[in-house]
Motif scaffolding. Structure first.
Motif, PDB file in Angstrom:
ATOM      1  N   ILE A   1       0.845  -1.198   0.000  1.00 56.58           N
ATOM      2  CA  ILE A   1       0.000   0.000   0.000  1.00 56.58           C
ATOM      3  C   ILE A   1       0.877   1.243   0.000  1.00 56.58           C
ATOM      4  N   CYS A   2       0.782   2.020  -1.053  1.00 53.78           N
ATOM      5  CA  CYS A   2       1.346   3.367  -1.165  1.00 53.78           C
ATOM      6  C   CYS A   2       2.789   3.465  -0.666  1.00 53.78           C
ATOM      7  N   TYR A   3       2.991   4.036   0.529  1.00 53.63           N
ATOM      8  CA  TYR A   3       4.318   4.334   1.053  1.00 53.63           C
ATOM      9  C   TYR A   3       5.182   3.091   1.202  1.00 53.63           C
ATOM     10  N   ASP A   4       4.562   1.916   1.265  1.00 51.78           N
ATOM     11  CA  ASP A   4       5.339   0.673   1.347  1.00 51.78           C
ATOM     12  C   ASP A   4       6.363   0.579   0.219  1.00 51.78           C
ATOM     13  N   MET A   5       5.993   1.072  -0.969  1.00 48.01           N
ATOM     14  CA  MET A   5       6.876   0.906  -2.118  1.00 48.01           C
ATOM     15  C   MET A   5       8.144   1.739  -1.996  1.00 48.01           C
ATOM     16  N   TRP A   6       8.136   2.753  -1.119  1.00 53.70           N
ATOM     17  CA  TRP A   6       9.346   3.545  -0.913  1.00 53.70           C
ATOM     18  C   TRP A   6      10.432   2.732  -0.204  1.00 53.70           C
ATOM     19  N   PHE A   7      10.071   1.576   0.304  1.00 52.77           N
ATOM     20  CA  PHE A   7      11.012   0.721   1.037  1.00 52.77           C
ATOM     21  C   PHE A   7      11.209  -0.560   0.226  1.00 52.77           C
ATOM     22  N   PRO A   8      12.305  -0.657  -0.526  1.00 53.43           N
ATOM     23  CA  PRO A   8      12.480  -1.810  -1.431  1.00 53.43           C
ATOM     24  C   PRO A   8      12.513  -3.142  -0.702  1.00 53.43           C
ATOM     25  N   GLU A   9      12.754  -3.099   0.590  1.00 52.06           N
ATOM     26  CA  GLU A   9      12.743  -4.350   1.356  1.00 52.06           C
ATOM     27  C   GLU A   9      11.388  -5.042   1.272  1.00 52.06           C
ATOM     28  N   THR A  10      10.298  -4.254   1.193  1.00 56.66           N
ATOM     29  CA  THR A  10       8.971  -4.879   1.115  1.00 56.66           C
ATOM     30  C   THR A  10       8.813  -5.640  -0.189  1.00 56.66           C
ATOM     31  N   THR A  11       9.224  -5.028  -1.294  1.00 55.19           N
ATOM     32  CA  THR A  11       9.121  -5.711  -2.582  1.00 55.19           C
ATOM     33  C   THR A  11      10.120  -6.858  -2.667  1.00 55.19           C
ATOM     34  N   ARG A  12      11.282  -6.694  -2.054  1.00 53.98           N
ATOM     35  CA  ARG A  12      12.272  -7.777  -2.028  1.00 53.98           C
ATOM     36  C   ARG A  12      11.685  -9.016  -1.369  1.00 53.98           C
ATOM     37  N   GLN A  13      10.990  -8.816  -0.259  1.00 56.45           N
ATOM     38  CA  GLN A  13      10.381  -9.945   0.439  1.00 56.45           C
ATOM     39  C   GLN A  13       9.329 -10.627  -0.441  1.00 56.45           C
ATOM     40  N   LEU A  14       8.500  -9.820  -1.087  1.00 58.02           N
ATOM     41  CA  LEU A  14       7.428 -10.382  -1.904  1.00 58.02           C
ATOM     42  C   LEU A  14       7.975 -11.140  -3.114  1.00 58.02           C
ATOM     43  N   THR A  15       8.893 -10.517  -3.852  1.00 60.82           N
ATOM     44  CA  THR A  15       9.397 -11.159  -5.070  1.00 60.82           C
ATOM     45  C   THR A  15      10.286 -12.352  -4.749  1.00 60.82           C
ATOM     46  N   SER A  16      10.931 -12.345  -3.591  1.00 63.16           N
ATOM     47  CA  SER A  16      11.717 -13.515  -3.192  1.00 63.16           C
ATOM     48  C   SER A  16      10.811 -14.705  -2.893  1.00 63.16           C
ATOM     49  N   GLN A  17       9.534 -14.426  -2.688  1.00 66.70           N
ATOM     50  CA  GLN A  17       8.543 -15.488  -2.497  1.00 66.70           C
ATOM     51  C   GLN A  17       7.813 -15.811  -3.800  1.00 66.70           C
ATOM     52  N   GLY A  18       8.295 -15.236  -4.905  1.00 66.84           N
ATOM     53  CA  GLY A  18       7.752 -15.595  -6.206  1.00 66.84           C
ATOM     54  C   GLY A  18       6.703 -14.667  -6.763  1.00 66.84           C
ATOM     55  N   VAL A  19       6.449 -13.532  -6.108  1.00 65.66           N
ATOM     56  CA  VAL A  19       5.436 -12.603  -6.620  1.00 65.66           C
ATOM     57  C   VAL A  19       5.841 -12.081  -7.993  1.00 65.66           C
ATOM     58  N   GLU A  20       4.892 -12.106  -8.930  1.00 63.89           N
ATOM     59  CA  GLU A  20       5.133 -11.671 -10.308  1.00 63.89           C
ATOM     60  C   GLU A  20       4.412 -10.373 -10.655  1.00 63.89           C
ATOM     61  N   VAL A  21       3.363 -10.048  -9.904  1.00 63.42           N
ATOM     62  CA  VAL A  21       2.614  -8.804 -10.104  1.00 63.42           C
ATOM     63  C   VAL A  21       2.459  -8.123  -8.755  1.00 63.42           C
ATOM     64  N   LEU A  22       2.923  -6.872  -8.675  1.00 66.99           N
ATOM     65  CA  LEU A  22       2.802  -6.101  -7.439  1.00 66.99           C
ATOM     66  C   LEU A  22       1.615  -5.159  -7.568  1.00 66.99           C
ATOM     67  N   LEU A  23       0.623  -5.319  -6.708  1.00 69.14           N
ATOM     68  CA  LEU A  23      -0.580  -4.490  -6.698  1.00 69.14           C
ATOM     69  C   LEU A  23      -0.457  -3.457  -5.592  1.00 69.14           C
ATOM     70  N   THR A  24      -0.569  -2.172  -5.955  1.00 59.91           N
ATOM     71  CA  THR A  24      -0.322  -1.116  -4.983  1.00 59.91           C
ATOM     72  C   THR A  24      -1.394  -0.033  -5.059  1.00 59.91           C
ATOM     73  N   PRO A  25      -2.405  -0.104  -4.181  1.00 58.77           N
ATOM     74  CA  PRO A  25      -3.334   1.021  -4.079  1.00 58.77           C
ATOM     75  C   PRO A  25      -2.628   2.210  -3.423  1.00 58.77           C
ATOM     76  N   VAL A  26      -2.867   3.412  -3.959  1.00 59.05           N
ATOM     77  CA  VAL A  26      -2.126   4.610  -3.562  1.00 59.05           C
ATOM     78  C   VAL A  26      -3.094   5.726  -3.199  1.00 59.05           C
ATOM     79  N   LEU A  27      -2.725   6.528  -2.204  1.00 55.76           N
ATOM     80  CA  LEU A  27      -3.395   7.805  -1.952  1.00 55.76           C
ATOM     81  C   LEU A  27      -2.300   8.848  -1.820  1.00 55.76           C
TER      82      LEU A  27
END
Length: 368
Positions: free
Chosen positions: A143-169
């Motif tokens: 969610i939104c500000y999470d993407m400013w921290f690459p560690e969050t996406t690193r965790q997800l993609t290391s688990q095989g995530v292929e599409v990152l869905l990010t609702p933003v405000l």
């Protein structure tokens, strides 16, 4: 090829009244226009806007409305996020749910990085959100500000995530920075990125879809928009195996890294510098935080000196701003000043020197 159609809905969000009916209406229109859509993503806090005074219990009628809509249209539905209050400790979380085509809530995700210090009253989640769409691929939610921290996406993609869905405000001036982050995230982690922003109280728009090569597949402007994009998950797998455009294989390089990062060990002391940055708080007027200089509050700056000018500042009592210097040419536009006899005829000097005060628009000064 593994195709899958995901639609983002960028819509106007009210802050003081429910937007749920409007979301359902737009979902109906979307599915009438683009019946091939298989997943729909709304913006952060779209149902009730950005005020946590409208926080609901974890189980509520609004979620049931969204479940019925997902079941009606046979789509995967992420209806943005909403503030949900934990009945046990009263803490409020910015929470998104994932609803499958049967109308079942299969995942709940609480935003890990609330936009502090501005969202200081919102508790941070601690669990990642990964889910599979059968026979399609693996999806992750942030969610939104999470993407400013690459560690969050690193965790997800290391688990095989292929599409990152990010609702933003995002209704602030940093939206363009987020667009750059979204593109970088797609390239760094070799995944699709869907970042859906709102309008009005829900943001400034500019929703974005990026493919794993960092190519922008769609970017909304500042008006309402619904944009179904068919992605190809085979492209993600191919790129992760052979590299982006046959080049960088970043996920495998990270897997085969020869070092671990002590920065993630809170007891290592590597991050001692971070403790010098002061508290996490909203800046105040006139703050000099981070400048590490001691400037008296009443200090009067020296008058600037520019090329060809010599100015002297008259003595001023401490604590008062200097009087403005008089304009020597004020009121003299029609007065002819005495002309000194030149040392040589003008014709003998092809390029006579020009004083700055003789130039048009003398209010402009040079710092070069």
């Amino acid at each position: 090829m593994t195709p899958f159609a995901i639609a983002g809905v960028q819509m106007y969000v009210n802050a003081l009244e429910s937007n749920v009916d409007g979301m359902i209406q737009r979902l109906d229109i979307l599915m009438a226009r683009f019946p091939w859509t298989q997943m729909v993503l709304f913006s952060e806090l779209a149902p009730f806007g950005p005020l946590d005074r409208f926080a609901l219990p974890p189980e509520n009628e609004t979620l049931e409305v969204f479940q019925a809509a997902a079941r009606k249209h046979r789509v995967w539905l992420i209806p943005g996020s909403m503030f949900l209050k934990n009945p046990e400790d009263g803490r409020v979380y910015n929470t998104a749910v994932v609803i499958n085509p049967e109308g079942e809530i299969i995942r709940r995700y609480a935003k890990m990085f609330p936009f502090r210090p501005y969202e200081s009253g919102i508790a941070a989640g601690t669990e990642f959100c990964v889910f599979d769409v059968p026979e399609v691929g693996r999806f992750g939610l942030s969610i939104c500000y999470d993407m400013w921290f690459p560690e969050t996406t690193r965790q997800l993609t290391s688990q095989g995530v292929e599409v990152l869905l990010t609702p933003v405000l995002t209704g602030t001036t940093d939206r363009d920075a987020e667009l750059a982050i979204a593109r970088a995230t797609a390239a760094q982690f070799q995944c699709y990125v869907f970042a859906v922003n709102g309008l009005g109280a829900g943001g400034v728009g500019k929703s974005l879809v990026v493919d794993p090569t960092s190519m922008v597949l769609h970017q909304s402007a500042g008006q309402e928009d619904m944009f179904p994009i068919e992605v190809d998950l085979s492209m993600v797998r191919r790129q992760r195996e052979t590299g982006m455009k046959g080049l960088g294989q970043v996920l495998k390089s990270f897997r085969d890294r020869s070092t671990d990062f002590s920065i993630y060990d809170r007891s290592s002391g590597t991050d001692a510098y971070l403790n010098t940055l002061g508290p996490l708080e909203v800046p105040h007027q006139g703050t000099r935080a981070g400048l590490h200089v001691d400037v008296p509050a009443q200090r009067v700056p020296d008058a600037p000196v520019f090329k060809g000018h010599e100015t002297t500042t008259p003595a001023v009592q401490p604590g008062f701003a200097p009087e403005p210097l008089p304009n020597p040419t004020a009121g003299t536009a029609n007065i002819t000043a005495p002309v000194e006899t030149p040392a040589a005829p003008a014709a003998a000097t092809p390029n006579p020197p020009v004083k700055p005060s003789d130039l048009p628009g003398d209010g402009t000064t040079s710092s070069g």
